[in-house]
Enzyme design. Sequence first.
Site, PDB file in Angstrom:
ATOM      1  N   ASP A  82       0.860  -1.194   0.000  1.00 56.71           N
ATOM      2  CA  ASP A  82       0.000   0.000   0.000  1.00 56.71           C
ATOM      3  C   ASP A  82       0.891   1.239   0.000  1.00 56.71           C
ATOM      4  O   ASP A  82       1.734   1.396   0.890  1.00 56.71           O
ATOM      5  CB  ASP A  82      -0.888  -0.054   1.253  1.00 56.71           C
ATOM      6  CG  ASP A  82      -1.707   1.211   1.435  1.00 56.71           C
ATOM      7  OD1 ASP A  82      -1.909   1.941   0.444  1.00 56.71           O
ATOM      8  OD2 ASP A  82      -2.151   1.461   2.576  1.00 56.71           O
ATOM      9  N   ASN A  84      -0.455   4.512  -0.341  1.00 56.52           N
ATOM     10  CA  ASN A  84      -1.126   5.766   0.046  1.00 56.52           C
ATOM     11  C   ASN A  84      -1.861   5.689   1.384  1.00 56.52           C
ATOM     12  O   ASN A  84      -2.698   6.527   1.688  1.00 56.52           O
ATOM     13  CB  ASN A  84      -2.076   6.230  -1.061  1.00 56.52           C
ATOM     14  CG  ASN A  84      -3.183   5.224  -1.305  1.00 56.52           C
ATOM     15  OD1 ASN A  84      -3.181   4.132  -0.707  1.00 56.52           O
ATOM     16  ND2 ASN A  84      -4.134   5.559  -2.148  1.00 56.52           N
ATOM     17  N   ASP A  86      -4.203   3.745   2.622  1.00 58.27           N
ATOM     18  CA  ASP A  86      -5.643   3.453   2.784  1.00 58.27           C
ATOM     19  C   ASP A  86      -5.886   1.997   3.202  1.00 58.27           C
ATOM     20  O   ASP A  86      -7.027   1.543   3.249  1.00 58.27           O
ATOM     21  CB  ASP A  86      -6.429   3.786   1.497  1.00 58.27           C
ATOM     22  CG  ASP A  86      -6.009   2.921   0.311  1.00 58.27           C
ATOM     23  OD1 ASP A  86      -5.083   2.077   0.466  1.00 58.27           O
ATOM     24  OD2 ASP A  86      -6.608   3.076  -0.771  1.00 58.27           O
ATOM     25  N   ASP A  90      -1.632  -1.262  -3.798  1.00 58.59           N
ATOM     26  CA  ASP A  90      -1.940  -0.504  -5.010  1.00 58.59           C
ATOM     27  C   ASP A  90      -0.774  -0.573  -6.008  1.00 58.59           C
ATOM     28  O   ASP A  90       0.278  -1.161  -5.721  1.00 58.59           O
ATOM     29  CB  ASP A  90      -2.290   0.955  -4.663  1.00 58.59           C
ATOM     30  CG  ASP A  90      -1.264   1.587  -3.717  1.00 58.59           C
ATOM     31  OD1 ASP A  90      -0.057   1.357  -3.942  1.00 58.59           O
ATOM     32  OD2 ASP A  90      -1.659   2.283  -2.768  1.00 58.59           O
ATOM     33  N   ASP A 270      -8.664 -16.411 -16.717  1.00 57.55           N
ATOM     34  CA  ASP A 270      -9.493 -16.919 -15.622  1.00 57.55           C
ATOM     35  C   ASP A 270     -10.534 -17.922 -16.144  1.00 57.55           C
ATOM     36  O   ASP A 270     -11.240 -17.635 -17.111  1.00 57.55           O
ATOM     37  CB  ASP A 270     -10.204 -15.715 -14.989  1.00 57.55           C
ATOM     38  CG  ASP A 270     -10.845 -16.039 -13.667  1.00 57.55           C
ATOM     39  OD1 ASP A 270     -10.124 -16.322 -12.716  1.00 57.55           O
ATOM     40  OD2 ASP A 270     -12.094 -15.998 -13.593  1.00 57.55           O
ATOM     41  N   GLU A 324      -6.339 -20.795 -16.830  1.00 52.52           N
ATOM     42  CA  GLU A 324      -6.717 -21.501 -15.594  1.00 52.52           C
ATOM     43  C   GLU A 324      -7.671 -22.600 -16.032  1.00 52.52           C
ATOM     44  O   GLU A 324      -8.820 -22.339 -16.385  1.00 52.52           O
ATOM     45  CB  GLU A 324      -7.400 -20.534 -14.632  1.00 52.52           C
ATOM     46  CG  GLU A 324      -7.644 -21.184 -13.286  1.00 52.52           C
ATOM     47  CD  GLU A 324      -8.706 -20.471 -12.463  1.00 52.52           C
ATOM     48  OE1 GLU A 324      -8.712 -20.659 -11.248  1.00 52.52           O
ATOM     49  OE2 GLU A 324      -9.539 -19.741 -13.034  1.00 52.52           O
TER      50      GLU A 324
HETATM   51  C1  NOJ Z   1     -10.734 -18.115 -10.537  1.00 49.83           C
HETATM   52  C2  NOJ Z   1      -9.999 -17.067  -9.775  1.00 49.83           C
HETATM   53  O1  NOJ Z   1      -8.664 -17.471  -9.617  1.00 49.83           O
HETATM   54  C3  NOJ Z   1     -10.722 -16.889  -8.478  1.00 49.83           C
HETATM   55  O2  NOJ Z   1     -10.013 -16.086  -7.580  1.00 49.83           O
HETATM   56  C4  NOJ Z   1     -12.076 -16.320  -8.779  1.00 49.83           C
HETATM   57  O3  NOJ Z   1     -12.831 -16.269  -7.588  1.00 49.83           O
HETATM   58  C5  NOJ Z   1     -12.838 -17.154  -9.806  1.00 49.83           C
HETATM   59  N1  NOJ Z   1     -12.011 -17.607 -10.882  1.00 49.83           N
HETATM   60  C6  NOJ Z   1     -13.943 -16.357 -10.412  1.00 49.83           C
HETATM   61  O4  NOJ Z   1     -13.413 -15.379 -11.261  1.00 49.83           O
END
Ligand code: NOJ
Length: 624
Positions: A82, A84, A86, A90, A270, A324
């Site tokens: 972080d 700043n 908060d 970031d 993802d 993934e």
């Molecule tokens: C896989 C991601 O790595 C995870 O963190 C996320 O919750 C789910 N996909 C949904 O996007």
Amino acid sequence: MQALFFLRSRSALLDALEASVDDSAVKPSTLIAILALAYLAPCVPLRSQAIAPAQIALINGYQPIWWKEAVVYQVYPRSFKDSNGDGIGDIPGITSKLDYLQKLGVNVIWLSPHYDSPNADNGYDIRDYRKVMAEFGTMADFDAMLAGIKQRHMRLIIDLVVNHTSDEHHWFVESRKSKENPYRDYYFWRDGKPGPAGPDGKPTTLPPNNDPSFFSGSAWQFDPATSQYYLHYFAVKQPDLNWDNPKVREEVYSLMRFWLDKGVDGFRMDVIPLISKNPAFPDLTPDQLHNYGNAYANGPHMHDYLQEMNRNVMAKYDVMTVGEALGISLEQTPLIVGDNRRELNMIFNFDAIRSNRDGIKLKPFDLATIKSIYTRHSEVLGKHDWDTVFLSNHDNPRLVSTFGDDSPEFRIPSAKLLATMLLTLRGTPFLYQGDELGMTNYPFKNIADFDDIEVKNAYKAQVLTGKIPEETFIANLRHTSRDNSRTPMQWDTSANGGFTTAPKPWLAENPNYAEINAASEVADPNSIYNYTSKLIALRRAHQVFVYGDYKDLDPENKSIFIYTRALGAERYLVALNFSSGPVAYTLPASVKVNSLIMSNLDTTGLVTGTLNLAGWEARIYKLR
Ligand code: NOJ
């Protein structure tokens, strides 16, 4: 360096030059040749996956390429640094730590989502793909970080989350307004099934099918505006995009180009195997319900869409892609990563990382199981495929607490042993932030200690309904919750581990930061950080660890993992004692060790036919 080979871009050539400068064995003529090629190489990025194999001198049958040689480090921006005050990590915070990453030696950073998001799932619910999350900074901050990464000869890949958006994305805001809205078909909307009469005697509806959400409950949410349900495999606030709509695909390709044109070097994608759905949405069978991730993956057009994405986007840039691969078996993997498939470069297969898990419960770790997984990978993924190797990320608990021994006696050696394994196995290694410090799981005590939506929803669905006692639920999640890996980075001994100057970070710092932190590890030549850094340098200096053959010498052994990597005459032996007790291990007669290259316990070059390995000892030998 093995041999001079034809590289594909000026930056790759300059990387090769940099590597060769450190290599005393390289011939001056080779250096001159690399320099000449670097300046003759076209400045424009070349087609990443469309190289005619004949142009390239293969290494052990593999087409050499930068992302195969990379060591990747995942940054979870909310928890990194972080700047700043908060309480939230970031982008300027990341920029301030680039020297730390460069010194570690990693050369690709994977940044978890940095986009504008209401944070239902910590950024994996994107509201605007072309905007930086305000809590993380501005686009100027992103550009400065990217420039800093490039200046240090590193690369950046970003998270591409396009199976779903946030329900606050303007496409969905429009889509839910009416059935006629031009964005209606950007998502999946279906009528419910007729349900029983409600208490007031009026008819009710049930979800269109029995698909469960990964975050508990049905995957369908009723929306009163149009009296239809929309699909969300994850949270209610994460509606799934309809990839069968060509406009959606064009939108995705265009946002990908937006970031690639800025100079990012690729994407971690993802839950990418979920993008294609069966639009009929039949009910899942009881069998499928046991592992619905598998049922959701591999939809009818998944390969078509990935190939189209590659043609339209990736093929025009010099990029790295890693998917993934939820629901993709090892046997199906070559269909996505095979050179000739023109889809993705690599995927994450979860067989190893989840080998000691049963849902939210940790099972005893079985070394023989994990070894057989790595062997199977080396058999199924051949010279035209590529693998990843990882045992941690933001969705899994801490590496050393899960696969090592985080007790005071063995935390340091076992963390070093795991680093030795990850950096000498076959496949591009992915390290997660804090692994290099041996950061551990958090001592969660009650539900209020967690932030993760997955945990909170499961608590409602399982504890509040009386299905699981609260103590059992918390006791399991203490070992398996994703929040274990999301506690802030431990930079130094100051308040909140130097992560933030705010009184309280967004998720509590692990109380062990006074003992485990970056400042003390960077300064200590024997730290996990400095050991990892040496390993990375070793891997980057010797292509045998990248392209070499892999052989497990003793697959059945329950405590010793012993394997070789071999590339021509260059051969190494890696010996890992995955137990806390000493083991006298007799090497096969055919294995003749030459010299000890590295050890996590300062062993002094003992070279005999028997390795006397202390608890959690790791050694790397050069073989004759
Ligand atoms: C896989 C991601 O790595 C995870 O963190 C996320 O919750 C789910 N996909 C949904 O996007």
